[in-house]
Design a protein around this motif. Structure first.
Motif, PDB file in Angstrom:
ATOM      1  N   VAL A 132       0.849  -1.192   0.000  1.00 39.11           N
ATOM      2  CA  VAL A 132       0.000   0.000   0.000  1.00 39.11           C
ATOM      3  C   VAL A 132       0.885   1.244   0.000  1.00 39.11           C
ATOM      4  CG1 VAL A 132      -1.818   1.245   1.186  1.00 39.11           C
ATOM      5  CG2 VAL A 132      -1.753  -1.241   1.293  1.00 39.11           C
ATOM      6  N   SER A 133       0.679   2.129  -0.985  1.00 38.30           N
ATOM      7  CA  SER A 133       1.472   3.359  -1.056  1.00 38.30           C
ATOM      8  C   SER A 133       1.138   4.252   0.145  1.00 38.30           C
ATOM      9  CB  SER A 133       1.155   4.130  -2.334  1.00 38.30           C
ATOM     10  OG  SER A 133       0.954   3.255  -3.398  1.00 38.30           O
ATOM     11  N   PRO A 134       2.089   5.073   0.546  1.00 38.80           N
ATOM     12  CA  PRO A 134       1.801   6.011   1.637  1.00 38.80           C
ATOM     13  C   PRO A 134       0.761   7.037   1.191  1.00 38.80           C
ATOM     14  CG  PRO A 134       3.933   6.480   0.664  1.00 38.80           C
ATOM     15  CD  PRO A 134       3.489   5.191   0.080  1.00 38.80           C
ATOM     16  N   ILE A 135      -0.042   7.487   2.133  1.00 35.83           N
ATOM     17  CA  ILE A 135      -1.092   8.450   1.822  1.00 35.83           C
ATOM     18  C   ILE A 135      -0.568   9.863   2.041  1.00 35.83           C
ATOM     19  CG2 ILE A 135      -3.313   9.330   2.592  1.00 35.83           C
ATOM     20  CD1 ILE A 135      -3.983   6.366   3.244  1.00 35.83           C
ATOM     21  N   GLU A 136      -0.602  10.661   0.970  1.00 38.11           N
ATOM     22  CA  GLU A 136      -0.067  12.019   1.070  1.00 38.11           C
ATOM     23  C   GLU A 136      -1.203  13.027   1.194  1.00 38.11           C
ATOM     24  OE1 GLU A 136       1.545  11.523  -2.673  1.00 38.11           O
ATOM     25  OE2 GLU A 136       3.495  10.782  -1.993  1.00 38.11           O
ATOM     26  N   PRO A 137      -0.902  14.157   1.834  1.00 38.94           N
ATOM     27  CA  PRO A 137      -1.921  15.217   1.871  1.00 38.94           C
ATOM     28  C   PRO A 137      -2.059  15.845   0.494  1.00 38.94           C
ATOM     29  CG  PRO A 137       0.100  15.978   2.899  1.00 38.94           C
ATOM     30  CD  PRO A 137       0.313  14.537   2.578  1.00 38.94           C
ATOM     31  N   LEU A 138      -3.294  16.006   0.023  1.00 39.47           N
ATOM     32  CA  LEU A 138      -3.530  16.525  -1.319  1.00 39.47           C
ATOM     33  C   LEU A 138      -4.595  17.611  -1.275  1.00 39.47           C
ATOM     34  CD1 LEU A 138      -3.846  13.195  -3.319  1.00 39.47           C
ATOM     35  CD2 LEU A 138      -1.910  14.742  -3.396  1.00 39.47           C
ATOM     36  N   TRP A 139      -4.507  18.562  -2.213  1.00 42.42           N
ATOM     37  CA  TRP A 139      -5.565  19.570  -2.343  1.00 42.42           C
ATOM     38  C   TRP A 139      -6.854  18.927  -2.814  1.00 42.42           C
ATOM     39  CZ3 TRP A 139      -5.679  23.991  -0.123  1.00 42.42           C
ATOM     40  CH2 TRP A 139      -4.481  24.663   0.173  1.00 42.42           C
ATOM     41  N   GLY A 140      -6.687  17.815  -3.540  1.00 38.73           N
ATOM     42  CA  GLY A 140      -7.846  17.140  -4.100  1.00 38.73           C
ATOM     43  C   GLY A 140      -8.879  16.754  -3.050  1.00 38.73           C
ATOM     44  N   TYR A 141      -8.425  16.445  -1.844  1.00 34.07           N
ATOM     45  CA  TYR A 141      -9.371  16.054  -0.796  1.00 34.07           C
ATOM     46  C   TYR A 141     -10.363  17.177  -0.527  1.00 34.07           C
ATOM     47  CZ  TYR A 141      -5.613  12.727   0.240  1.00 34.07           C
ATOM     48  OH  TYR A 141      -4.643  11.776   0.156  1.00 34.07           O
ATOM     49  N   LEU A 142      -9.819  18.396  -0.465  1.00 35.80           N
ATOM     50  CA  LEU A 142     -10.653  19.552  -0.148  1.00 35.80           C
ATOM     51  C   LEU A 142     -11.694  19.796  -1.242  1.00 35.80           C
ATOM     52  CD1 LEU A 142     -10.962  21.821   1.948  1.00 35.80           C
ATOM     53  CD2 LEU A 142      -9.530  23.222   0.471  1.00 35.80           C
ATOM     54  N   THR A 143     -11.221  19.806  -2.512  1.00 34.57           N
ATOM     55  CA  THR A 143     -12.159  20.083  -3.603  1.00 34.57           C
ATOM     56  C   THR A 143     -13.190  18.964  -3.725  1.00 34.57           C
ATOM     57  OG1 THR A 143     -10.607  19.079  -5.138  1.00 34.57           O
ATOM     58  CG2 THR A 143     -10.554  21.466  -4.949  1.00 34.57           C
ATOM     59  N   TYR A 144     -12.748  17.740  -3.465  1.00 32.13           N
ATOM     60  CA  TYR A 144     -13.662  16.597  -3.546  1.00 32.13           C
ATOM     61  C   TYR A 144     -14.770  16.738  -2.511  1.00 32.13           C
ATOM     62  CZ  TYR A 144     -14.858  11.675  -4.404  1.00 32.13           C
ATOM     63  OH  TYR A 144     -15.484  10.515  -4.753  1.00 32.13           O
ATOM     64  N   ALA A 145     -14.364  17.071  -1.281  1.00 28.87           N
ATOM     65  CA  ALA A 145     -15.351  17.241  -0.222  1.00 28.87           C
ATOM     66  C   ALA A 145     -16.301  18.387  -0.552  1.00 28.87           C
ATOM     67  CB  ALA A 145     -14.649  17.502   1.109  1.00 28.87           C
TER      68      ALA A 145
END
Lengths: 244, 283
Positions: B254-267
């Motif tokens: 499992v790749s490490p989970i990075e903080p992304l801007w995408g999370y914000l726009t997705y939410a």
């Protein structure tokens, strides 16, 4: 009943005729697309195959619309679909009977392949309005429609005239329904497809399918001869549908 | 409005929103995205239905989700970190993670569909497709009317049979025979009835011209604004999703989970039904 040619063949536009001609292609192409998608392990299988199922429904619905039917000619589909959906409520006290597939088969057999397809597809669409839509809706519509279509095709070739042949057909069709939807589950939601996965999925569905198949046969066999006769009488009395 | 402001929007906006939510949910198994869509769908369903019906519908999803989760984690040999092995079965950390992600994705999809069922009522569906498929949509609404009619007819047929024949044998075959007879009577009755309905439709001019429809829904400024917003968010999210999660993999590790801007726009995109509630602040 060879003499009745009262209802003339309905005029369809170019688009309608084209759509009608590619109906069988759509029926065959959809499962093949699903299997290719699975074979190549392409991503987003559940979404893509459901979208493809919607595309496969298009020729049937468009050619049906293009016929511009008279009010009388759409009524058998409405009655049979309503009965199939209501059957889930009416026959709830008798769990041994499963009317949905049986009614779709009888419709295809008595009114023709296109009526069979539309009845099957609408039955699943409307019953999901009551019991909940889901990503499975297009596949359920397609598969139930396919069952009605096949019943119509075999019926028009005179293969479904006897009680036992109709019963066997109904039994097999319930398993076909289960098989197609289980395959869609595997292709769509299982990442690492292998024999063990597939076996587990089919095995989990086996007893539900068996119960459904028996319930369908129990409903279908007693009505297999009497209902077509009844429909024939109603059709000639009110001149519904293309002449038989 | 019991169902919130979003449900009062034009059906096309609602339809596009649900299509977006469902397609996005389907197309990524990135854990953060899965969690986000689960939360948003769950929150919206609670908002639409209340907590208790929400929990009840969640309970209905459990068997299917568990089945898919188990299927994905149990029969899987691609993972690198083995937890447990027995014959052909091997459970790996990666398989378990993937099973959880797919299970969560399925929960989110089912939740979105439950929201769809609340918001996209049949009249909106008919409004959207009534002009493209006039016969089919007419049939769908006629079928919906015929179902309660069939059920009540079924009861009266049952009652009159009981009155005519008197006592029944309560055995299984007796019940079955009665049900079959009822189905036969109902079909005959329905067919004869339907011919009357059809004649009445003809008398009122069915099929003489193309259908007109009574439109309850209008295309206001707020529809334009929200539609534009949604379209922009779709484009932004597709780009961020492809860039941000393209390298994410479950197997072999499992790749490490990075903080992304995408999370914000997705939410933000999936929270559109809540965003439109901000309109209330203006008043």
């Amino acid at each position: 009943m060879g003499k009745q040619t009262t209802v003339e063949k309905r005029e369809m536009g170019k688009l309608g005729r084209f759509m009608r001609s590619i109906e069988p292609v759509a029926l065959v192409a959809l499962p093949i697309v699903m299997l290719i998608w699975a074979w190549l392990r392409l991503p987003n299988a559940a979404l893509v195959t459901s979208a493809c199922a919607i595309v496969a429904l298009v020729p049937f619905f468009v050619s049906f619309e293009a016929e511009r039917r008279k009010a009388r000619d759409i009524m058998p589909i409405i009655v049979m679909t309503a009965l199939a959906v209501a059957g889930r409520l009416i026959f709830a006290p008798v769990p041994a009977i499963k009317p949905v597939t049986a009614l779709v088969i009888i419709t295809g057999l008595c009114f023709g392949r296109d009526e069979g397809f539309i009845t099957g597809a609408l039955t699943m669409l409307v019953s999901n309005i009551f019991f909940g839509q889901g990503p499975w809706t297009p596949w359920q519509m397609f598969t139930m429609g396919l069952i009605g279509y096949l019943a119509g095709v075999l019926g028009s070739h005179g293969l479904l005239k006897r009680r036992w042949s109709i019963g066997v057909f109904g039994f097999l069709m319930v398993f076909l329904y289960g098989f197609i939807l289980d395959t869609w589950t595997i292709v769509g939601f299982v990442a690492d497809m292998n024999a063990a996965n597939a076996f587990a999925t089919y095995a989990a569905g086996f007893f539900t399918n068996l119960a459904g198949a028996i319930g369908t046969v129990v409903f279908l066999v007693p009505i297999a001869i009497s209902w077509p006769r009844m429909f024939g009488r109603i059709k000639s009395k009110y001149q519904i549908g293309p002449a038989a | 409005m019991a169902k919130g402001l979003f449900a009062t929007y034009h059906p096309a906006v609602c339809m596009l929103f649900f299509l977006t939510a469902i397609c996005f949910t389907f197309s990524t198994q990135h854990p953060v995205y899965v969690v986000l869509t689960c939360i948003m769908a769950g929150a919206y369903l609670v908002y639409l239905r209340g907590v208790r019906p929400f929990l009840r519908s969640l309970g209905m999803f459990v068997p299917m989700v568990v089945f898919v989760g188990v299927l994905n984690s149990l029969f899987n040999a691609t993972g690198a970190t083995s937890l447990w092995k027995w014959g052909p079965f091997s459970v790996t950390v990666e398989g378990l993670c993937y099973g959880l992600a797919v299970g969560g994705m399925l929960v989110a999809i089912l939740l979105w569909f439950a929201c769809y069922n609340e918001v996209m009522t049949e009249d909106k569906f008919t409004y959207l497709f009534g002009r493209k498929l006039p016969t089919i949509s007419l049939m769908v609404s006629m079928i919906s009317r015929w179902i309660p009619r069939m059920v009540s007819r079924g009861h009266s047929v049952y009652d009159s049979q009981e009155a005519l024949i008197g006592c029944y044998d309560q055995s299984k075959t007796g019940k079955m025979k009665r049900s079959l007879r009822m189905a036969t009577v109902l079909t005959g009755l329905g067919m004869e009835d339907s011919v009357q309905t059809a004649d009445s439709m003809c008398a009122r001019g069915y099929g003489t011209t193309s259908r007109t429809s009574y439109a309850r829904f209008k295309w206001h400024t707020r529809e334009r604004v929200v539609m534009g917003l949604l379209l922009v968010m779709i484009v932004v999210n597709i780009v961020l999703l492809v860039i941000g999660t393209g390298s994410f993999k479950f197997y072999p590790r499992v790749s490490p989970i990075e903080p992304l801007w995408g999370y914000l726009t997705y939410a933000l995109m999936l929270g559109l039904p809540f965003l439109v509630e901000l309109e209330r602040l203006k008043r």
